[in-house]
Scaffold this motif. Structure first.
Motif, PDB file in Angstrom:
ATOM      1  N   LYS A 164       0.726  -1.049  -0.069  1.00 30.64           N
ATOM      2  CA  LYS A 164      -0.068   0.072  -0.181  1.00 30.64           C
ATOM      3  C   LYS A 164       0.776   1.148   0.133  1.00 30.64           C
ATOM      4  CE  LYS A 164      -3.710  -2.287  -0.254  1.00 30.64           C
ATOM      5  NZ  LYS A 164      -4.415  -2.225  -1.581  1.00 30.64           N
ATOM      6  N   GLU A 165       2.144   1.223   0.531  1.00 31.05           N
ATOM      7  CA  GLU A 165       2.936   2.220   0.478  1.00 31.05           C
ATOM      8  C   GLU A 165       3.335   2.714  -0.925  1.00 31.05           C
ATOM      9  OE1 GLU A 165       6.733   3.777   2.884  1.00 31.05           O
ATOM     10  OE2 GLU A 165       6.879   1.641   2.490  1.00 31.05           O
ATOM     11  N   GLU A 166       3.432   1.911  -1.619  1.00 25.99           N
ATOM     12  CA  GLU A 166       3.931   1.866  -3.353  1.00 25.99           C
ATOM     13  C   GLU A 166       2.836   2.551  -3.920  1.00 25.99           C
ATOM     14  OE1 GLU A 166       5.227  -1.781  -4.605  1.00 25.99           O
ATOM     15  OE2 GLU A 166       7.213  -1.680  -3.723  1.00 25.99           O
ATOM     16  N   GLU A 167       1.588   2.435  -3.505  1.00 29.66           N
ATOM     17  CA  GLU A 167       0.486   2.993  -4.210  1.00 29.66           C
ATOM     18  C   GLU A 167       0.149   4.484  -3.836  1.00 29.66           C
ATOM     19  OE1 GLU A 167      -2.966   0.347  -3.253  1.00 29.66           O
ATOM     20  OE2 GLU A 167      -1.831  -1.535  -4.037  1.00 29.66           O
ATOM     21  N   MET A 168       0.872   4.925  -3.062  1.00 30.66           N
ATOM     22  CA  MET A 168       0.649   6.472  -2.292  1.00 30.66           C
ATOM     23  C   MET A 168       1.383   7.264  -3.263  1.00 30.66           C
ATOM     24  SD  MET A 168       0.364   6.636   1.791  1.00 30.66           S
ATOM     25  CE  MET A 168       2.094   5.763   1.794  1.00 30.66           C
ATOM     26  N   GLU A 169       1.124   8.430  -3.472  1.00 29.28           N
ATOM     27  CA  GLU A 169       1.756   9.624  -4.105  1.00 29.28           C
ATOM     28  C   GLU A 169       3.145   9.832  -3.224  1.00 29.28           C
ATOM     29  OE1 GLU A 169      -0.663  12.681  -5.129  1.00 29.28           O
ATOM     30  OE2 GLU A 169      -2.381  11.419  -5.653  1.00 29.28           O
ATOM     31  N   ASP A 170       4.285  10.339  -4.023  1.00 28.77           N
ATOM     32  CA  ASP A 170       5.273  10.579  -3.124  1.00 28.77           C
ATOM     33  C   ASP A 170       5.215  11.695  -1.887  1.00 28.77           C
ATOM     34  OD1 ASP A 170       6.864   8.708  -4.528  1.00 28.77           O
ATOM     35  OD2 ASP A 170       7.337  10.130  -6.174  1.00 28.77           O
ATOM     36  N   ASP A 171       4.362  12.638  -1.982  1.00 30.57           N
ATOM     37  CA  ASP A 171       4.201  13.564  -1.188  1.00 30.57           C
ATOM     38  C   ASP A 171       3.037  13.299  -0.266  1.00 30.57           C
ATOM     39  OD1 ASP A 171       2.073  13.808  -2.953  1.00 30.57           O
ATOM     40  OD2 ASP A 171       1.941  16.149  -2.973  1.00 30.57           O
ATOM     41  N   ARG A 172       2.757  12.303   0.151  1.00 31.31           N
ATOM     42  CA  ARG A 172       1.690  11.962   1.103  1.00 31.31           C
ATOM     43  C   ARG A 172       2.226  10.982   2.010  1.00 31.31           C
ATOM     44  NH1 ARG A 172      -2.043  15.666   0.397  1.00 31.31           N
ATOM     45  NH2 ARG A 172      -2.732  15.721  -1.680  1.00 31.31           N
ATOM     46  N   PHE A 173       1.489  11.261   3.225  1.00 30.54           N
ATOM     47  CA  PHE A 173       1.756  10.218   4.302  1.00 30.54           C
ATOM     48  C   PHE A 173       0.562   9.671   4.839  1.00 30.54           C
ATOM     49  CE2 PHE A 173       1.974   9.864   9.126  1.00 30.54           C
ATOM     50  CZ  PHE A 173       2.952   9.147   9.229  1.00 30.54           C
ATOM     51  N   GLY A 174       0.659   8.269   4.937  1.00 28.21           N
ATOM     52  CA  GLY A 174      -0.605   7.723   5.210  1.00 28.21           C
ATOM     53  C   GLY A 174      -0.757   6.298   5.493  1.00 28.21           C
ATOM     54  N   TYR A 175      -1.586   5.486   4.985  1.00 24.24           N
ATOM     55  CA  TYR A 175      -1.797   4.210   5.499  1.00 24.24           C
ATOM     56  C   TYR A 175      -0.519   3.304   4.895  1.00 24.24           C
ATOM     57  CZ  TYR A 175      -4.008  -0.615   5.541  1.00 24.24           C
ATOM     58  OH  TYR A 175      -4.325  -1.750   5.573  1.00 24.24           O
TER      59      TYR A 175
ATOM     60  N   GLY B 254      -0.559   1.418  14.383  1.00 22.11           N
ATOM     61  CA  GLY B 254      -0.943   2.536  15.190  1.00 22.11           C
ATOM     62  C   GLY B 254      -1.441   3.906  14.186  1.00 22.11           C
ATOM     63  N   TRP B 255      -0.746   4.109  13.152  1.00 26.34           N
ATOM     64  CA  TRP B 255      -1.189   5.128  12.151  1.00 26.34           C
ATOM     65  C   TRP B 255      -2.547   4.618  11.499  1.00 26.34           C
ATOM     66  CZ3 TRP B 255      -1.088   9.811  11.692  1.00 26.34           C
ATOM     67  CH2 TRP B 255      -1.709  10.340  10.291  1.00 26.34           C
ATOM     68  N   ALA B 256      -2.512   3.281  11.155  1.00 27.66           N
ATOM     69  CA  ALA B 256      -3.953   2.863  10.492  1.00 27.66           C
ATOM     70  C   ALA B 256      -5.199   3.104  11.258  1.00 27.66           C
ATOM     71  CB  ALA B 256      -3.690   1.379  10.037  1.00 27.66           C
ATOM     72  N   ALA B 257      -4.952   2.534  12.585  1.00 26.30           N
ATOM     73  CA  ALA B 257      -5.869   2.968  13.560  1.00 26.30           C
ATOM     74  C   ALA B 257      -6.385   4.136  13.654  1.00 26.30           C
ATOM     75  CB  ALA B 257      -5.494   2.373  14.816  1.00 26.30           C
ATOM     76  N   ILE B 258      -5.347   5.033  13.688  1.00 24.92           N
ATOM     77  CA  ILE B 258      -5.664   6.546  14.041  1.00 24.92           C
ATOM     78  C   ILE B 258      -6.276   7.062  12.677  1.00 24.92           C
ATOM     79  CG2 ILE B 258      -4.736   8.735  14.063  1.00 24.92           C
ATOM     80  CD1 ILE B 258      -2.605   7.756  16.052  1.00 24.92           C
ATOM     81  N   SER B 259      -5.696   6.870  11.457  1.00 21.99           N
ATOM     82  CA  SER B 259      -6.368   7.314  10.299  1.00 21.99           C
ATOM     83  C   SER B 259      -7.800   6.794  10.044  1.00 21.99           C
ATOM     84  CB  SER B 259      -5.440   7.298   9.059  1.00 21.99           C
ATOM     85  OG  SER B 259      -5.297   5.593   8.685  1.00 21.99           O
ATOM     86  N   HIS B 260      -7.918   5.439  10.495  1.00 21.38           N
ATOM     87  CA  HIS B 260      -9.535   4.757  10.108  1.00 21.38           C
ATOM     88  C   HIS B 260     -10.359   5.431  10.982  1.00 21.38           C
ATOM     89  CE1 HIS B 260     -12.153   1.513   9.738  1.00 21.38           C
ATOM     90  NE2 HIS B 260     -12.575   1.460  10.669  1.00 21.38           N
ATOM     91  N   LYS B 261      -9.958   5.826  12.517  1.00 21.85           N
ATOM     92  CA  LYS B 261     -10.805   6.554  13.237  1.00 21.85           C
ATOM     93  C   LYS B 261     -11.106   8.059  12.483  1.00 21.85           C
ATOM     94  CE  LYS B 261     -11.851   7.527  17.816  1.00 21.85           C
ATOM     95  NZ  LYS B 261     -13.357   7.043  17.867  1.00 21.85           N
ATOM     96  N   LEU B 262     -10.269   8.601  12.053  1.00 24.46           N
ATOM     97  CA  LEU B 262     -10.415  10.121  11.571  1.00 24.46           C
ATOM     98  C   LEU B 262     -11.300   9.984  10.344  1.00 24.46           C
ATOM     99  CD1 LEU B 262      -6.764  11.672  12.044  1.00 24.46           C
ATOM    100  CD2 LEU B 262      -9.052  11.843  13.490  1.00 24.46           C
ATOM    101  N   SER B 263     -10.821   8.896   9.586  1.00 23.49           N
ATOM    102  CA  SER B 263     -11.629   8.717   8.293  1.00 23.49           C
ATOM    103  C   SER B 263     -13.437   8.667   8.441  1.00 23.49           C
ATOM    104  CB  SER B 263     -11.301   7.800   7.373  1.00 23.49           C
ATOM    105  OG  SER B 263     -11.751   6.658   7.807  1.00 23.49           O
ATOM    106  N   TYR B 264     -13.662   8.406   9.608  1.00 17.39           N
ATOM    107  CA  TYR B 264     -15.095   7.986   9.766  1.00 17.39           C
ATOM    108  C   TYR B 264     -15.761   9.116  10.402  1.00 17.39           C
ATOM    109  CZ  TYR B 264     -15.320   3.271   8.334  1.00 17.39           C
ATOM    110  OH  TYR B 264     -15.269   2.255   7.625  1.00 17.39           O
ATOM    111  N   LYS B 265     -14.765  10.226  10.799  1.00 20.06           N
ATOM    112  CA  LYS B 265     -15.249  11.669  11.204  1.00 20.06           C
ATOM    113  C   LYS B 265     -15.623  12.541  10.162  1.00 20.06           C
ATOM    114  CE  LYS B 265     -13.147  12.144  15.756  1.00 20.06           C
ATOM    115  NZ  LYS B 265     -12.779  13.231  16.555  1.00 20.06           N
ATOM    116  N   HIS B 266     -16.441  13.373  10.289  1.00 17.72           N
ATOM    117  CA  HIS B 266     -16.807  14.471   9.311  1.00 17.72           C
ATOM    118  C   HIS B 266     -15.459  15.131   9.200  1.00 17.72           C
ATOM    119  CE1 HIS B 266     -18.519  17.950   7.334  1.00 17.72           C
ATOM    120  NE2 HIS B 266     -19.538  16.962   7.026  1.00 17.72           N
ATOM    121  N   GLU B 267     -15.226  15.602   7.854  1.00 20.00           N
ATOM    122  CA  GLU B 267     -13.864  16.434   7.461  1.00 20.00           C
ATOM    123  C   GLU B 267     -13.686  17.691   8.240  1.00 20.00           C
ATOM    124  OE1 GLU B 267     -13.024  18.595   3.798  1.00 20.00           O
ATOM    125  OE2 GLU B 267     -13.165  16.785   3.107  1.00 20.00           O
ATOM    126  N   ARG B 268     -14.730  18.268   8.659  1.00 21.94           N
ATOM    127  CA  ARG B 268     -14.522  19.532   9.603  1.00 21.94           C
ATOM    128  C   ARG B 268     -14.317  19.241  10.936  1.00 21.94           C
ATOM    129  NH1 ARG B 268     -20.348  19.729   9.382  1.00 21.94           N
ATOM    130  NH2 ARG B 268     -21.099  19.518  11.650  1.00 21.94           N
TER     131      ARG B 268
END
Length: 178
Positions: free
Chosen positions: A103-114, A152-166
């Motif tokens: 999944k890291e190879e599928e991300m754009e170079d300027d992104r930090f994420g899953y 740990g990052w996946a858990a945080i980003s999963h939780k955040l992705s279920y919140k409303h953007e604002r």
């Protein structure tokens, strides 16, 4: 296939997927121990029917019992990024891998994420004669391998992705990083 028929088929298969999850977990523990690879945990889960139906609706599957490859899922959480290559080699040698992705190879170079390694596999033919694996032929399962920090990052980003953007704090919004 209509929902009641699909539920009947799913309910028939689910115990086999439960058995698959537990037996593959036991095998993975043995393989990792044989290679002296430390790990935090191996998680297992078998999809609930509601989650299965939700995925069908999201992805538009026509033959979901064939097309959905993660009805059974396992996750190897290890300590060191350097061990991920060894884990990949174990999976290649011990299972019939259908596909793999980083999944890291599928991300754009300027992104930090899953970040995680995903593998879709089945049991090797020679295993199917053993009592624990009888009746599990052609059942696909997904194995994810990641470090505890990736987890740990996946858990945080999963939780955040279920919140409303604002509701996501600006400094944690991965869509605006880069």
């Amino acid at each position: 296939m209509n929902i009641p028929d699909l539920k009947t088929e799913f309910d028939k298969l689910r115990p086999s997927y439960m058995r698959l999850a537990e037996n593959v977990k036991a095998a993975l523990i043995q393989f990792l121990n044989e290679q002296n690879l430390d790990f935090v945990e191996i998680e297992t889960r078998v999809k609930e029917f509601d989650s299965f139906v939700s995925k069908i609706e999201r992805k538009g599957y026509k033959e979901p019992l064939v097309e959905i490859t993660d009805i059974c899922g396992l996750r190897i959480i290890n300590y060191y990024p350097s061990d991920l290559k060894s884990i990949e080699e174990i999976l290649k040698n011990e299972f019939d891998l259908i596909e793999s992705s980083n999944k890291e190879e599928e991300m754009e170079d300027d992104r930090f994420g899953y970040r995680s390694f995903h593998f879709i596999a089945t049991i090797k033919e020679e295993w199917l004669n053993a009592p624990n694996y009888r009746g599990l032929k052609n059942l696909k399962f997904e194995i994810q391998a990641r470090t505890i920090l990736m987890h740990g990052w996946a858990a945080i980003s999963h939780k955040l992705s279920y919140k409303h953007e604002r509701d996501v704090p600006k400094n944690l919004d991965v869509t605006c990083l880069g």
